[in-house]
Design an enzyme around this catalytic site. Sequence first.
Site, PDB file in Angstrom:
ATOM      1  N   LYS A   1     -23.018  -7.668  28.920  1.00  0.00           N
ATOM      2  CA  LYS A   1     -21.579  -7.462  28.853  1.00  0.00           C
ATOM      3  C   LYS A   1     -20.777  -8.759  28.816  1.00  0.00           C
ATOM      4  O   LYS A   1     -21.092  -9.728  29.487  1.00  0.00           O
ATOM      5  CB  LYS A   1     -21.094  -6.645  30.068  1.00  0.00           C
ATOM      6  CG  LYS A   1     -21.498  -5.190  30.036  1.00  0.00           C
ATOM      7  CD  LYS A   1     -20.870  -4.396  28.893  1.00  0.00           C
ATOM      8  CE  LYS A   1     -19.384  -4.225  29.038  1.00  0.00           C
ATOM      9  NZ  LYS A   1     -18.995  -3.174  29.944  1.00  0.00           N
TER      10      LYS A   1
ATOM     11  N   GLU B   1      -7.086  -7.042  30.704  1.00  0.00           N
ATOM     12  CA  GLU B   1      -6.942  -5.840  31.529  1.00  0.00           C
ATOM     13  C   GLU B   1      -6.071  -6.103  32.758  1.00  0.00           C
ATOM     14  O   GLU B   1      -5.229  -5.291  33.130  1.00  0.00           O
ATOM     15  CB  GLU B   1      -8.318  -5.336  31.965  1.00  0.00           C
ATOM     16  CG  GLU B   1      -9.210  -4.935  30.811  1.00  0.00           C
ATOM     17  CD  GLU B   1     -10.654  -4.766  31.259  1.00  0.00           C
ATOM     18  OE1 GLU B   1     -10.990  -3.669  31.711  1.00  0.00           O
ATOM     19  OE2 GLU B   1     -11.427  -5.732  31.177  1.00  0.00           O
TER      20      GLU B   1
ATOM     21  N   HIS C   1       0.187   5.502  16.046  1.00  0.00           N
ATOM     22  CA  HIS C   1      -0.573   6.547  16.781  1.00  0.00           C
ATOM     23  C   HIS C   1      -2.023   6.126  16.997  1.00  0.00           C
ATOM     24  O   HIS C   1      -2.887   6.969  17.152  1.00  0.00           O
ATOM     25  CB  HIS C   1      -0.548   7.894  16.033  1.00  0.00           C
ATOM     26  CG  HIS C   1       0.812   8.313  15.571  1.00  0.00           C
ATOM     27  ND1 HIS C   1       1.610   9.190  16.289  1.00  0.00           N
ATOM     28  CD2 HIS C   1       1.541   7.950  14.485  1.00  0.00           C
ATOM     29  CE1 HIS C   1       2.753   9.364  15.643  1.00  0.00           C
ATOM     30  NE2 HIS C   1       2.744   8.611  14.553  1.00  0.00           N
TER      31      HIS C   1
ATOM     32  N   SER D   1     -20.644  -8.709  33.671  1.00  0.00           N
ATOM     33  CA  SER D   1     -20.927  -7.566  34.539  1.00  0.00           C
ATOM     34  C   SER D   1     -22.058  -7.945  35.481  1.00  0.00           C
ATOM     35  O   SER D   1     -22.992  -8.647  35.093  1.00  0.00           O
ATOM     36  CB  SER D   1     -21.328  -6.361  33.681  1.00  0.00           C
ATOM     37  OG  SER D   1     -22.079  -5.445  34.464  1.00  0.00           O
TER      38      SER D   1
END
Length: 461
Positions: free
Chosen positions: A287, A294, A160, A281
Site C-alpha cells: 500500500k 484524506e 456527477h 499500511s
Amino acid sequence: RMAMKKKLWGGRFSKRTDPFVEHYTSSIGVDYRLARHDVAGSIAHAKMLGRCGIIPQADSRRIVRGLTRMLRLLAQGRWQIDPASEDIHTEVQQTLERLIGPAARKLHTARSRNDQVSLDLRLYCREAVAELSAAIRELQRVLVRFAAAHRKAVIPGYTHLQRAQPVLLAHHLLAYVEMLERDRERLQDARKRIDILPLGAGALAGTSLAIDRRFVAKRLGFPRVAENSIDAVSDRDFALELLSALAILGVHLSRLGEDGVLWATEEFGILALDDAVATGSSLMPQKKNPDVFELVRGQAGIVIGELTALLTVLKGLPLSYNRDMQWDKRCVFGAVEASHDALVVLAQVLRHARVRTERLPALLASDALCATDLAEYLVERGAAFADAHGLVGRVVAYAEQRGKRLRDLSVEELRRFSGRFDRTALARLDPARSVERKRSLGSTSPAEVARALARWRKRLR
Ligand code: ARG
C-alpha cells in the site's frame, strides 16, 4: 494541580478559590498564544497613559522598557510563561512587576481584561489573516506551476463523478486557484472589521480618566475605533467572519483533497505521489496511501466545527462581556492553525506530485466523452440543439448496443441518423481536438488556459 499565583483581583474575597474552580476557569493553557499581542497592546496603552498625563511619564517609560524587554525574552524563548497564571493578561502583569517593580502596577489603568482580550484577539486575527493569505498565495503558485508544467495534458472532466467532457488538466487545477483567490479576498475583507480598536471601552462603560483612544488606535495600526463601549466588549463578529472565511476555505481544500484521493487511485491513475509525502499500511506491504489528502478532506469538518462552536457559544448571550466568551480563543486558534497546516501540507504534496501522462490516453479512449462535440457539429450545420441532443443520444445508444466506441462508427452509420453528418464529423471525437475547438471565454481551450496561466503568473509574482 499546580499552586495558583496572585490574581488581578481578590480584594473583596475572604476565601481562597477552590483549586478545581481555579483550574477550570484558567485560560493560560490556550491564551498563552496571545503573549506577543498582549504586550504590544500594553505598550501602546502605556504610552498613551503617559502622554495624557494619567500616569507619570517616567513610569510610562519604565513600563514600556519592561514590556519591550519581555518581547525580546519571548522571541529568545527566555520568558517561561507560568502555567499557574490565571490567563495571559495576569502573566504579563506579573512578569512586568517582577522586571520593573511597583511602576508596573500603573499599567492596568483605564483598562479591563474585557477590552484587553478583545484587542489581543484582534491583533492575533490580523496576523493570522496575513499568514493565511501568504499560505494561500503559495498554494496558488504551486498549483499554477503544476498546471503550467502539464499544459498539454487532457483528462476526462467529470460531472456527477461520471465522465462528461474532455478538459485540460491545467484548467481543472486553475479552478482551485480561482477558489483560493475568493478565499483570500474574503480574508482581506474580514480585516476591515478586525482592525477596529476596542481598547478604552473599559469593562463596558468607558472610563472617567481622560484617555486618548485614537492615539492608541494609530499606534496599533487600526484605522477605526469601536464607537460604542458596550459593543466593543461584546463583539466577536470579527472572529466569526474569520472562521466563516476559513470554513469556506476548508470546504475548498477538502474538495482538492478528494480530487487528490481519487486521482491517486489505480482506477483514475492520474496522479503519482512522491514517497516522501505518501504513507504506508502496517498490514498490507504494497500500500501507498494518500493520507495527507484524506486528512485535509477531513479537517474541513474540524474548521466548520470551530465556526459552529463559536456561533453557538455567542448565540443568545446578553450584552456585554460574559465569561462564555473565553471559549472563543479555542475556536479561533483551532481553526487558524488547522487551516494554515492544511495549506502548507497541500502545497508540499503538490510540489512532489507527478502526473501519469502515459496513462491519460487510456482514460480518454473508451467512451462517448465527445458526444457534445458531435451535437455542436450538427448545430453548426443548422440543427436545433435540442434535436441534435436527441439524435446524438440515439447514436450513443446505437454504438453502445453494438459494443462500439463512437469513433468506430462509419460515416454511413452516422448518416443513417442524419444527413448532416459527413466524414469531418468523426474528427470531432478526438479529445484533444474537442478541447482545442472550445471558443468561449473561460473555457478549457488551450488559448484560454494559456491566457489564464499568464494572468495568474503575473498576479502571483
Ligand atoms: N480570560 C478571559 C477571556 O478569555 C479574559 C477576560 C476576563 N474578564 C473577566 N472579567 N473575567 O475572555
